[in-house]
Design a protein around this motif. Structure first.
Motif, PDB file in Angstrom:
ATOM      1  N   MET A   1      -3.667  -0.941  10.901  1.00  0.00           N
ATOM      2  CA  MET A   1      -3.783  -1.754   9.689  1.00  0.00           C
ATOM      3  C   MET A   1      -4.536  -3.049  10.030  1.00  0.00           C
ATOM      4  N   THR A   2      -5.508  -3.403   9.169  1.00  0.00           N
ATOM      5  CA  THR A   2      -6.289  -4.621   9.394  1.00  0.00           C
ATOM      6  C   THR A   2      -6.037  -5.615   8.265  1.00  0.00           C
ATOM      7  N   PHE A   3      -6.359  -6.869   8.556  1.00  0.00           N
ATOM      8  CA  PHE A   3      -6.219  -7.905   7.524  1.00  0.00           C
ATOM      9  C   PHE A   3      -7.173  -7.622   6.362  1.00  0.00           C
ATOM     10  N   THR A   4      -8.331  -7.035   6.674  1.00  0.00           N
ATOM     11  CA  THR A   4      -9.289  -6.687   5.621  1.00  0.00           C
ATOM     12  C   THR A   4      -8.697  -5.645   4.670  1.00  0.00           C
ATOM     13  N   LEU A  32     -14.506   0.544  -0.271  1.00  0.00           N
ATOM     14  CA  LEU A  32     -13.181   0.059  -0.648  1.00  0.00           C
ATOM     15  C   LEU A  32     -12.194   1.215  -0.709  1.00  0.00           C
ATOM     16  N   SER A  33     -12.572   2.302  -1.355  1.00  0.00           N
ATOM     17  CA  SER A  33     -11.695   3.472  -1.487  1.00  0.00           C
ATOM     18  C   SER A  33     -11.350   4.047  -0.119  1.00  0.00           C
ATOM     19  N   ARG A  34     -12.344   4.081   0.767  1.00  0.00           N
ATOM     20  CA  ARG A  34     -12.119   4.639   2.100  1.00  0.00           C
ATOM     21  C   ARG A  34     -11.085   3.815   2.871  1.00  0.00           C
ATOM     22  N   GLN A  35     -11.151   2.477   2.792  1.00  0.00           N
ATOM     23  CA  GLN A  35     -10.206   1.620   3.510  1.00  0.00           C
ATOM     24  C   GLN A  35      -8.783   1.795   2.985  1.00  0.00           C
ATOM     25  N   ILE A  36      -8.640   2.008   1.678  1.00  0.00           N
ATOM     26  CA  ILE A  36      -7.303   2.222   1.108  1.00  0.00           C
ATOM     27  C   ILE A  36      -6.747   3.567   1.576  1.00  0.00           C
ATOM     28  N   GLN A  37      -7.607   4.581   1.664  1.00  0.00           N
ATOM     29  CA  GLN A  37      -7.168   5.889   2.155  1.00  0.00           C
ATOM     30  C   GLN A  37      -6.704   5.790   3.605  1.00  0.00           C
ATOM     31  N   LEU A  38      -7.452   5.041   4.433  1.00  0.00           N
ATOM     32  CA  LEU A  38      -7.070   4.865   5.831  1.00  0.00           C
ATOM     33  C   LEU A  38      -5.734   4.138   5.946  1.00  0.00           C
ATOM     34  N   LEU A  39      -5.533   3.167   5.066  1.00  0.00           N
ATOM     35  CA  LEU A  39      -4.284   2.400   5.074  1.00  0.00           C
ATOM     36  C   LEU A  39      -3.110   3.307   4.718  1.00  0.00           C
ATOM     37  N   THR A  41      -2.972   6.544   5.006  1.00  0.00           N
ATOM     38  CA  THR A  41      -2.797   7.536   6.078  1.00  0.00           C
ATOM     39  C   THR A  41      -1.999   6.935   7.232  1.00  0.00           C
ATOM     40  N   GLU A  42      -2.334   5.710   7.596  1.00  0.00           N
ATOM     41  CA  GLU A  42      -1.626   5.057   8.704  1.00  0.00           C
ATOM     42  C   GLU A  42      -0.154   4.844   8.368  1.00  0.00           C
ATOM     43  N   LEU A  43       0.133   4.427   7.123  1.00  0.00           N
ATOM     44  CA  LEU A  43       1.510   4.159   6.726  1.00  0.00           C
ATOM     45  C   LEU A  43       2.283   5.448   6.414  1.00  0.00           C
ATOM     46  N   GLY A  44       1.570   6.528   6.090  1.00  0.00           N
ATOM     47  CA  GLY A  44       2.219   7.793   5.770  1.00  0.00           C
ATOM     48  C   GLY A  44       2.838   7.809   4.387  1.00  0.00           C
ATOM     49  N   SER A  51      -6.121   7.363 -11.563  1.00  0.00           N
ATOM     50  CA  SER A  51      -6.749   8.337 -12.461  1.00  0.00           C
ATOM     51  C   SER A  51      -8.143   7.817 -12.782  1.00  0.00           C
ATOM     52  N   ASN A  52      -8.807   8.447 -13.738  1.00  0.00           N
ATOM     53  CA  ASN A  52     -10.159   8.001 -14.077  1.00  0.00           C
ATOM     54  C   ASN A  52     -10.189   6.577 -14.625  1.00  0.00           C
ATOM     55  N   ARG A  53      -9.126   6.175 -15.310  1.00  0.00           N
ATOM     56  CA  ARG A  53      -9.167   4.872 -15.974  1.00  0.00           C
ATOM     57  C   ARG A  53      -8.101   3.894 -15.509  1.00  0.00           C
ATOM     58  N   THR A  54      -7.076   4.392 -14.858  1.00  0.00           N
ATOM     59  CA  THR A  54      -5.958   3.513 -14.542  1.00  0.00           C
ATOM     60  C   THR A  54      -5.593   3.579 -13.068  1.00  0.00           C
ATOM     61  N   VAL A  55      -4.942   2.475 -12.628  1.00  0.00           N
ATOM     62  CA  VAL A  55      -4.385   2.399 -11.282  1.00  0.00           C
ATOM     63  C   VAL A  55      -2.920   2.054 -11.436  1.00  0.00           C
ATOM     64  N   ILE A  56      -2.064   2.827 -10.787  1.00  0.00           N
ATOM     65  CA  ILE A  56      -0.623   2.590 -10.874  1.00  0.00           C
ATOM     66  C   ILE A  56      -0.068   2.412  -9.470  1.00  0.00           C
ATOM     67  N   LEU A  57       0.749   1.388  -9.301  1.00  0.00           N
ATOM     68  CA  LEU A  57       1.390   1.171  -8.007  1.00  0.00           C
ATOM     69  C   LEU A  57       2.607   2.081  -7.868  1.00  0.00           C
ATOM     70  N   THR A  58       2.726   2.726  -6.716  1.00  0.00           N
ATOM     71  CA  THR A  58       3.942   3.476  -6.419  1.00  0.00           C
ATOM     72  C   THR A  58       5.033   2.490  -6.010  1.00  0.00           C
ATOM     73  N   ASP A  59       6.240   2.977  -5.811  1.00  0.00           N
ATOM     74  CA  ASP A  59       7.315   2.099  -5.338  1.00  0.00           C
ATOM     75  C   ASP A  59       6.940   1.477  -3.996  1.00  0.00           C
ATOM     76  N   ALA A  60       6.351   2.295  -3.115  1.00  0.00           N
ATOM     77  CA  ALA A  60       5.912   1.778  -1.814  1.00  0.00           C
ATOM     78  C   ALA A  60       4.802   0.746  -1.997  1.00  0.00           C
ATOM     79  N   GLY A  61       3.924   0.994  -2.981  1.00  0.00           N
ATOM     80  CA  GLY A  61       2.841   0.048  -3.254  1.00  0.00           C
ATOM     81  C   GLY A  61       3.358  -1.293  -3.736  1.00  0.00           C
ATOM     82  N   MET A  62       4.401  -1.256  -4.582  1.00  0.00           N
ATOM     83  CA  MET A  62       4.983  -2.500  -5.085  1.00  0.00           C
ATOM     84  C   MET A  62       5.642  -3.309  -3.968  1.00  0.00           C
ATOM     85  N   VAL A  63       6.314  -2.602  -3.046  1.00  0.00           N
ATOM     86  CA  VAL A  63       6.918  -3.305  -1.897  1.00  0.00           C
ATOM     87  C   VAL A  63       5.822  -3.897  -1.019  1.00  0.00           C
TER      88      VAL A  63
END
Length: 290
Positions: A1-4, A32-39, A41-44, A51-63
């Motif tokens: 995980m990087t600060f970026t 940008l999308s690639r860095q989020i995927q790597l993040l 993957t690292e966290l599991g 979706s095509n129009r929206t972004v929703i945070l998961t419970d893990a995303g909110m934490v």
């Protein structure tokens, strides 16, 4: 995980839009999308549902957003503190003798702000004794007082007049009792001329004596006191007068001496060995020459 990666994720949380986040971060959206995927993957874990129009945070995303927002703020604050600590702060300290013209000091500082743009300028008032000591040990770079005051003036010093100030005879309301008439210079004949011991050097005292001689005043006595204000207002208000650059203090009257006879001079002194380009400054703004 990087600060970026953390910054990228937090910007997505702020905009809830990959396109806007990429624009704000000045990166290509695929990167940008690639860095989020790597993040993720690292966290599991999944942090975002997209979706095509929206972004929703998961419970893990909110934490992640909550915890790392605080960490990010602390990191940015720490970076600023480190940068600030590594920056050499350039400062100029001016020591001012009390009783000087506020206008003259203000004009000096304004000129210095233009000339020394990268410096912080500090002003402190001192008694004559403390001002001289501060100058000797290097606490102040420039001292400002009356010409003739013994704040410097040694061979290693430079000096420049920065303002001419009118001289006044100053005296207590009680000097002439209940008389309600215009006071003249001759009314001070036979009164006692007082100067302050600590704040007056011989050249300044000589100036006072010379000024009253030129207007024909012959004092009965010349005395020195610990404080001229105290002497004029409280100790001996009915027998003494002095010569100042103003008599605006409550309880004191002032009679102006013609300027072709006497003028005080506000004077700046600095060390020749100073690393600051003070000679250049005083030459440019006050026509100072060696």
């Amino acid at each position: 995980m990087t600060f970026t990666q953390i910054q990228y994720f937090l910007e997505i949380c702020r905009t809830m839009n990959f396109t806007k986040a990429a624009q704000n971060l000045y990166v290509a959206q695929p990167s940008l999308s690639r860095q989020i995927q790597l993040l993720e993957t690292e966290l599991g874990v999944r942090l975002l549902l997209r979706s095509n129009r929206t972004v929703i945070l998961t419970d893990a995303g909110m934490v992640f957003q909550k915890e790392f927002s605080e960490i990010s703020d602390r990191i940015e604050s720490a970076i600023l503190k480190v940068k600030d600590a590594g920056t050499v702060k350039k400062e100029i300290h001016i020591g001012v003798f009390g009783g000087l013209s506020a206008k003259g000091i203000f004009d000096l500082v304004e000129k210095m702000k233009h000339f020394f743009e990268d410096y912080r300028i500090y002003i402190n008032k001192y008694s004559s004794y403390n001002l001289k000591k501060a100058y000797e040990v290097g606490t102040v770079d420039i001292i400002v007082g009356f010409r003739g005051c013994s704040f410097g003036g040694e061979a290693q010093d430079c000096s420049c007049d920065i303002e001419a100030l009118p001289a006044y005879i100053v005296y207590s309301d009680k000097l002439f009792g209940e008389e309600k008439r215009a006071v003249t210079f001759q009314d001070f004949n036979g009164k006692r001329l007082v100067s302050t011991k600590d704040e007056a050097s011989k050249p300044l005292i000589d100036f006072q004596i010379d000024a009253i001689k030129k207007i024909g005043i012959i004092p009965s006595e010349y005395i020195q006191a610990d404080n001229t204000v105290t002497t004029l207002l409280y100790t001996e208000p009915d027998s003494t007068f002095s010569v100042w650059c103003g008599g605006t203090q409550e309880g004191l009257n002032a009679l102006k001496i013609p300027e072709d006879i006497a003028l005080f001079y506000m004077n700046a002194i600095w060390k020749k060995a100073s690393k600051l380009p003070l000679e250049h400054f005083f030459n440019e703004y006050y026509g100072w020459t060696k």
